[in-house]
Design a protein around this motif. Structure first.
Motif: not given
Length: 248
Positions: A114-126
């Motif tokens: 889930n961490i990897d999936e969240l980081d693969s999505a567009p994000s404005f944060g680190p």
């Protein structure tokens, strides 16, 4: 009053039947009130006694995701948690934690995914993985990824609920975990841990509950895990001879 979770009460009058799971488990059947140490509480017992079930209920009742993580995680690979959390009441202290994590060995893979999936999505944060050491947990060994969480994500002044954290850790890493627990306790943290590890449960001045017909408060040397490991290590050849003779 300084601790985050002071005690747990089972609403026995609302339980539909103590013949049904999970209320028929030894850990639950005779449960009324369970008090927690302000720093470290261990729950130990045989497989199937209900350690993980009670720990899961505590975590969910406190607001954590059933499969683990911080309160911000809401992923679900398969809803398998019991309904016990609906029948318990947590008594909290006046102090509110600045951090928290529910770590369970059996669903750690899902957490890492889930961490990897969240980081693969567009994000404005680190990237989220920065809080876990900056390297994907899937790119490390099971033990390395477990320890990366302890070292990087646990920041102190937190409530940490750990279900069998020794599952991926070598004996030396388990000893390192004791040191990390002590460091975090010094930073105002509280731990509730279900474990089979005689090494981890050796943490001094902790409260140890051993599940027998219910929760029994015991000393470290009185736990079945400690006694069995001590006998085995002190009489290895004899114990192996007995075990192998039983297989003939």
């Amino acid at each position: 009053m300084d601790q985050f979770i002071r005690s747990l009460t089972l609403n026995r009058a609302e339980v539909p039947s103590f013949l049904e799971y999970p209320f028929n488990l030894a850990a639950i059947r005779n449960l009324e009130i369970l008090s927690f140490h302000p720093q470290v509480t261990f729950i130990v017992g045989e497989n199937g006694s209900g350690k993980s079930t009670i720990l899961e209920a505590i975590a969910v009742a406190y607001g954590f995701n059933p499969e683990g993580g911080t309160k911000n995680f809401n992923f679900s690979s398969k809803a398998t948690h019991s309904r016990l959390n609906n029948y318990i009441r947590l008594v909290k202290g006046l102090k509110k934690p600045g951090d928290g994590f529910f770590l369970r060995a059996e669903s750690f893979y899902n957490l890492a995914t889930n961490i990897d999936e969240l980081d693969s999505a567009p994000s404005f944060g680190p990237p989220l993985i920065n809080s876990y050491g900056g390297r994907s947990l899937h790119e490390q060994s099971h033990g390395e990824s477990f320890f990366a969480v302890f070292q990087n994500k646990f920041r102190g002044n937190g409530i940490y609920i750990l279900d069998e954290p020794e599952a991926a850790l070598s004996p030396s890493r388990q000893m390192s975990m004791i040191a990390r627990i002590h460091e975090l306790v010094g930073q105002g943290s509280q731990f509730i841990i279900a474990t089979h590890s005689p090494i981890i449960m050796a943490y001094p001045q902790a409260c140890i509950y051993e599940i027998q017909e219910g929760f029994e408060s015991v000393k470290y040397e009185e736990t079945e895990h400690y006694q069995i490991m001590k006998v085995f290590l002190n009489n290895t050849k004899k114990m192996l001879a007995i075990l192998m003779e039983d297989l003939k």
